[in-house]
Motif scaffolding. Structure first.
Motif, PDB file in Angstrom:
ATOM      1  N   VAL A  26       0.839  -1.204   0.000  1.00 18.24           N
ATOM      2  CA  VAL A  26       0.000   0.000   0.000  1.00 18.24           C
ATOM      3  C   VAL A  26       0.872   1.252   0.000  1.00 18.24           C
ATOM      4  O   VAL A  26       0.541   2.255  -0.628  1.00 18.24           O
ATOM      5  CB  VAL A  26      -0.943  -0.008   1.217  1.00 18.24           C
ATOM      6  CG1 VAL A  26      -1.685   1.325   1.342  1.00 18.24           C
ATOM      7  CG2 VAL A  26      -1.941  -1.147   1.103  1.00 18.24           C
ATOM      8  N   PHE A  27       2.012   1.176   0.688  1.00 22.32           N
ATOM      9  CA  PHE A  27       2.890   2.345   0.772  1.00 22.32           C
ATOM     10  C   PHE A  27       3.422   2.731  -0.613  1.00 22.32           C
ATOM     11  O   PHE A  27       3.380   3.899  -1.011  1.00 22.32           O
ATOM     12  CB  PHE A  27       4.050   2.049   1.723  1.00 22.32           C
ATOM     13  CG  PHE A  27       4.991   3.211   1.902  1.00 22.32           C
ATOM     14  CD1 PHE A  27       4.675   4.255   2.747  1.00 22.32           C
ATOM     15  CD2 PHE A  27       6.201   3.268   1.210  1.00 22.32           C
ATOM     16  CE1 PHE A  27       5.534   5.325   2.911  1.00 22.32           C
ATOM     17  CE2 PHE A  27       7.066   4.328   1.360  1.00 22.32           C
ATOM     18  CZ  PHE A  27       6.730   5.367   2.220  1.00 22.32           C
ATOM     19  N   ASP A  28       3.911   1.734  -1.371  1.00 20.87           N
ATOM     20  CA  ASP A  28       4.429   2.029  -2.703  1.00 20.87           C
ATOM     21  C   ASP A  28       3.336   2.594  -3.594  1.00 20.87           C
ATOM     22  O   ASP A  28       3.555   3.540  -4.358  1.00 20.87           O
ATOM     23  CB  ASP A  28       5.007   0.757  -3.333  1.00 20.87           C
ATOM     24  CG  ASP A  28       6.343   0.376  -2.702  1.00 20.87           C
ATOM     25  OD1 ASP A  28       6.735   1.025  -1.720  1.00 20.87           O
ATOM     26  OD2 ASP A  28       6.988  -0.581  -3.188  1.00 20.87           O
ATOM     27  N   THR A  29       2.140   2.000  -3.505  1.00 24.84           N
ATOM     28  CA  THR A  29       1.023   2.494  -4.310  1.00 24.84           C
ATOM     29  C   THR A  29       0.688   3.929  -3.955  1.00 24.84           C
ATOM     30  O   THR A  29       0.438   4.767  -4.830  1.00 24.84           O
ATOM     31  CB  THR A  29      -0.215   1.609  -4.089  1.00 24.84           C
ATOM     32  OG1 THR A  29       0.105   0.264  -4.443  1.00 24.84           O
ATOM     33  CG2 THR A  29      -1.388   2.083  -4.920  1.00 24.84           C
ATOM     34  N   LEU A  30       0.703   4.235  -2.650  1.00 27.00           N
ATOM     35  CA  LEU A  30       0.401   5.588  -2.197  1.00 27.00           C
ATOM     36  C   LEU A  30       1.429   6.589  -2.722  1.00 27.00           C
ATOM     37  O   LEU A  30       1.083   7.674  -3.206  1.00 27.00           O
ATOM     38  CB  LEU A  30       0.360   5.615  -0.665  1.00 27.00           C
ATOM     39  CG  LEU A  30       0.063   6.954   0.003  1.00 27.00           C
ATOM     40  CD1 LEU A  30      -1.348   7.418  -0.339  1.00 27.00           C
ATOM     41  CD2 LEU A  30       0.220   6.843   1.520  1.00 27.00           C
TER      42      LEU A  30
END
Length: 1004
Positions: free
Chosen positions: A816-820
């Motif tokens: 989720v962090f990379d996507t964010l």
């Protein structure tokens, strides 16, 4: 045609809407008093608003009128004939807490609420607001042991009274008397009471005496002596009114042995058995009762004939009394025509009066609830009755059931909520098969026939007007078997006679002869309902041979470790691993059981048998004296069997609070677990217990066993309904540890539990999923979190913050962090960069909305990646739009190159002065490069590490090593400029011509 209650009565709006909460009528005295003292405990509006309290929630009983009249007549002081001391004696129906809360409102508000309370008291007796001092003491809760920290908490009855009257000043004035175990003398009473108008309310006085006796053997005598002195002083001085509560001697402690053992064990500081607790309580009760009997006036706030009015006032907005009289006449006409089938009471004119008084409830329903069901210790008296009636009224109006009055048979066992209320509150889970197979319940559709036996009879022999004759009749028999089931026919409240069953079930339209037909069908068509020829009673039975063997096995299993093992195994099925992104840790009791620094959200299931826990400790500590690093990744799922320290709920009282509910649920779980184990043991080797295998091969045993197995999983799953997690209202909420309640369907797999947890977190704004991370809204919200104090952040820092900062939302998984981050760049919320060589003024890699999608091969876990606001990137000349304006350069004329350099240098220095430089992280490679770059630009002697006492090498005139005045605006003295821009080991301040990202944040 007989009138229907649908036409003659109007329930409360929230009840019709399905939102009625019967818990609003269970507030305690101390909450009401605390409201006036400014305490923040949440309490329903009906108890804080005197107008709503007297207008909507109070039926003016004669006993309540008498109590209030005596209190305020005594406080007024004009007539000494009013009794100074009153005792509220309560059996079922209560009213004592309601009466005390009413007195609290009138004492604090006085003449201001005279109009609202006109039905209860003559306004002439009321004093003005503020003239009366109110003392309220809950004997089951008041401290008896010690003070807590700097907060002053009296721990004697007389010390508490003085503190509530005059605060800390009066408490200290009475000196050692406040903490002396010996009863105070006359000087105390003169100091505390003389010249004041004081209302003293002592609730659960016997419980207080029992606790004191447990803590200090003989302490009951000092309490009795004090009460004797207090009563005498009150009688001798007008303006003082004392009200105390004691259960009737017949009912004292009869229905609260479990709770009694708990509070006495706490007071004594060690485990006390129910028998020992009862002995201590009875000794204390005898001593207190002997003092009370001499001086007090005894009043019963709610008498038997008033109970229905009290209940009706709380459930209905309108009741047509003319319709009540006409309905009673119709019933009496039916009773006269079938008099030989009914008990003597049905033929008496006084019963007609009872029908009018109890309308829309039939008197036999009220008698059943208050006379039979209330004998079950776990049913909870008035509160249980209100819950049952509220659900029943709601069901009748929802189904548009046109009945002339509400009977016992109208309690809908097909409604899961009502069925659970009756079955669980009476701890009669073993009777569920009877409801399913014989009567008709929520699970009857799962039978092979798709109907209960009663429903099949109604299909084969339908009632002319469509009433469920057999189901209603058999339901009456079953409900009258809930009380006294453990003792069977040896109990006089177990089962029901034929005459009483006809009386309780029949109504105009479904006559006693028709009900008699349905009763007769029980003998040949019911599986579990029986008729005893010797006792003359219908009753419910779970069988003979098999169930008798199971009962013996259950008795042998009580106290066995196998019960806790089974419950532990079942709790591990609440949420299973591998179906979600949470790391699940079952049976947690201590912080060190929950791993730290895993980088993954962790769901800790607190063990069912944990004594008590502090959610803050589990989340913030990784072990003794070891703070937890990743506090934001821990969620706790706490079952109702565990007491949460400091978690106070509105409406808790002596009989129903966090501790008692936990004990009740533990007992219930153990009861189900014992039954499941017993069935497994019996099924494994029936011959060992004298049974043939064929005895267990019938459908009934298999079905019952499966139901019990599933019931254990369901009840355990539903027990885990308290979710604690770092939050407090989303971003910027302060990182509080908060509780949310989840509700699940139960069963294996854990999917429903996890999905419900996610739903709660999403509703609170405390969870970021993969879908949310790619939205513009998520990027905008994240930017507010990321750039609070500076305009750039490293990705390593942000990952750590998501794991550590409790005021940040939780990332469902690491991706989720990379996507964010990628989505934030695409949406223009920030730019992504990584610096290159130390001498480079611009990043080696830079990505923004203008540069397009970040290449897939870019690995954001590599060191050195950071993000910066678009404004910060612009100020650092990292974007295409930040190039100098060519037109302006041409306008500079000759020497423009030199002017341009001066212009850029001046701009950089001005921007640098606007903020502070943050020392680069020494552990970060790019940070070290930037620091080295700064030193290189400061002077050619960069190999010499600057520090305190460092000296400029001879002949060096570079910026930072000389006293030469910088050429920028001329606003700083050379010494000041040197201090801000020279070699400083403390912060590694670089030349303003080579700017780090922090300088841009300061300038912004």
């Amino acid at each position: 045609m007989t009138m229907s209650i649908l036409d003659t009565c109007t329930p409360r709006k929230d009840l019709l809407a399905g939102t009625f909460n019967p818990e609003i009528f269970t507030a305690n005295l101390m909450q009401a008093i605390g409201h006036y003292r400014g305490e923040t405990d949440v309490i329903e509006n009906i108890y804080t608003d005197p107008v709503a309290f007297f207008g909507e929630g109070t039926y003016p009983t004669e006993g309540m009128r008498q109590v209030l009249r005596n209190i305020f007549g005594r406080l007024k002081g004009s007539d000494a004939s009013y009794p100074a001391i009153q005792r509220l004696e309560t059996a079922f129906g209560g009213g004592k807490t309601h009466t005390l809360i009413g007195a609290t409102h009138l004492a604090y508000r006085g003449t201001e609420v005279a109009e609202a309370a006109r039905e209860l008291i003559d306004p002439a007796l009321l004093l003005n607001a503020g003239e009366t001092t109110v003392v309220g003491i809950a004997g089951d809760r008041v401290t008896i042991h010690e003070t807590k920290g700097s907060r002053l908490i009296p721990y004697t009855l007389w010390g508490e009274i003085a503190f509530q009257i005059g605060g800390e000043d009066l408490y200290r004035e009475i000196g050692a008397t406040a903490t002396s175990f010996g009863s105070p003398g006359d000087e105390y009473f003169d100091l505390a009471l003389k010249g004041r108008r004081v209302l003293i309310m002592l609730d659960e006085l016997a419980a207080y005496a029992a606790r004191v006796e447990a803590a200090r053997p003989g302490g009951r005598s000092s309490v009795a002596t004090f009460l004797m002195s207090l009563f005498q002083y009150a009688k001798d001085h007008t303006g003082i009114a004392v009200v105390l509560t004691l259960a009737s001697q017949k009912d004292a402690f009869a229905r609260q042995t479990a709770m009694l053992a708990e509070i006495i064990s706490q007071a004594k500081g060690e485990e006390v058995s129910k028998t020992e607790a009862l002995d201590i309580a009875r000794r204390a009760d005898v001593e207190v009762r002997s003092v009370v009997a001499r001086d007090v006036t005894t009043v019963t706030p709610v008498r038997g004939q008033e109970i229905s009015r009290v209940l009706a006032r709380r459930l209905f907005r309108r009741i047509d009394q003319d319709a009540a009289a006409r309905t009673a006449d119709t019933y009496m006409d039916m009773y006269r025509r079938t008099a030989t089938l009914l008990p003597e009471a049905a033929r008496q004119e006084t019963f007609r009066e009872r029908m009018v008084t109890h309308y829309p409830f039939h008197p036999t329903l009220v008698d059943y609830l208050t006379g039979k069901l209330s004998t079950v210790e776990t049913f909870q008296g008035t509160r249980g009755v209100l819950r049952v009636l509220a659900l029943t009224v709601s069901h009748l109006w929802r189904k548009h059931a046109a009945v002339p009055a509400i009977h016992t048979c109208h309690l809908d066992l097909r409604d899961h909520r009502l069925s659970d209320e009756l079955i669980s509150r009476t701890e009669s889970a073993e009777l569920l098969p009877i409801v399913t197979a014989d009567v008709g319940g929520a699970d009857s559709s799962e039978l092979g026939s798709r109907d209960s036996n009663a429903a099949l009879m109604d299909k084969h022999n339908p009632h002319p007007e469509g009433f469920p004759l057999y189901e209603d009749t058999w339901k009456t028999v079953f409900l009258h078997s809930l009380a006294g089931f453990g003792d069977g026919l040896a109990s006089n409240v177990f089962g029901i006679s034929k005459q009483d069953a006809l009386f309780a079930t029949a109504f105009p339209g479904m006559t006693p002869p028709q009900v008699e037909t349905a009763l007769d069908a029980i003998r040949s068509n019911a599986y579990y309902l029986r008729f005893s020829e010797t006792e003359g009673r219908y009753y419910a039975s779970t069988g003979v041979s098999i169930n008798r063997v199971l009962a013996d096995i259950r008795r042998g299993l009580r106290g066995s470790d196998r019960i806790e093992e089974l419950l532990g195994q079942t709790s591990r099925k609440v949420v299973t691993a591998g179906q979600h992104h949470f790391e699940v840790i079952p049976e947690v009791t201590v912080p060190e059981r929950i791993p730290d620094k895993t980088g993954k959200p962790t769901l800790a299931l607190i063990a069912l048998d944990a004594d008590s826990i502090r959610p803050e400790e589990l989340i913030t500590q990784a072990g003794p004296n070891r703070p937890r690093i990743e506090q934001n990744l821990v969620l706790l799922l706490i079952p109702d069997t565990v007491r949460v320290t400091g978690d106070q709920r509105s409406g808790d009282d002596m009989l129903d609070n966090q501790e008692t509910r936990a004990l009740e649920l533990r007992d219930r779980l153990q009861s189900i677990a014992v039954d499941v184990l017993a069935r497994r043991i019996l099924k494994q080797d029936p011959a060992a217990f004298g049974l043939a295998e064929s005895a267990l091969s019938d459908q009934t045993f298999s079905r019952d066993t499966k139901e019990r197995e599933q019931a254990l999983i369901t009840v355990v799953t539903q027990a885990y309904r308290n979710l604690w997690f770092p939050g407090g209202g989303g971003a910027g909420g302060g990182g509080k540890i908060i509780r949310r309640e989840i509700s699940t369907a139960g069963g294996e797999g854990g999917v429903s539990v996890i999905e419900r947890i996610k739903e709660v977190l999403l509703n609170d704004g405390e969870l970021v999923t993969l879908d949310l991370a790619g939205t513009t809204t998520a990027g905008a919200s994240a930017a507010k979190l990321f750039f609070t104090n500076q305009d750039y952040r490293t990705l390593a820092e942000l990952r750590a913050d998501f794991a550590r900062r409790r005021d940040w939302p939780l990332l469902e998984e690491s991706s989720v962090f990379d996507t964010l981050i990628r989505a934030g760049v695409n949406h223009g919320a920030w730019c992504l960069f990584r610096m290159g060589e130390a001498e480079s003024e611009k990043p080696a890699e830079f990505h923004s909305r203008d540069t397009g999608e970040i290449p897939y091969q870019v690995n954001l876990t590599d060191p050195g990646w950071s993000i910066v606001t678009p404004q910060g990137a612009k100020k650092r000349n990292w974007t295409e739009s930040d190039k100098p304006d060519p037109t302006r350069i041409r306008q500079m004329g000759p020497g423009r190159d030199q002017r341009l350099r001066l212009l850029l240098r001046g701009r950089d220095r001005l921007q640098g002065r606007a903020g502070a430089w943050k020392r680069p992280d020494p552990g970060d490679l790019q940070g070290r490069r930037r620091a080295d770059q700064g030193r290189t630009l400061l002077c050619p002697h960069r190999r010499q590490e600057p520090g305190p006492g460092a000296r400029r090498p001879a002949g060096c005139q570079r910026l930072g090593h000389g006293n030469r005045r910088p050429r920028v605006q001329g606003r700083h003295q050379a010494r000041g400029q040197q201090a801000r821009m020279g070699h400083q080991a403390a912060d590694g301040y670089p030349d303003r011509r080579r700017r780090g990202p922090q300088e841009g944040a300061a300038a912004a």
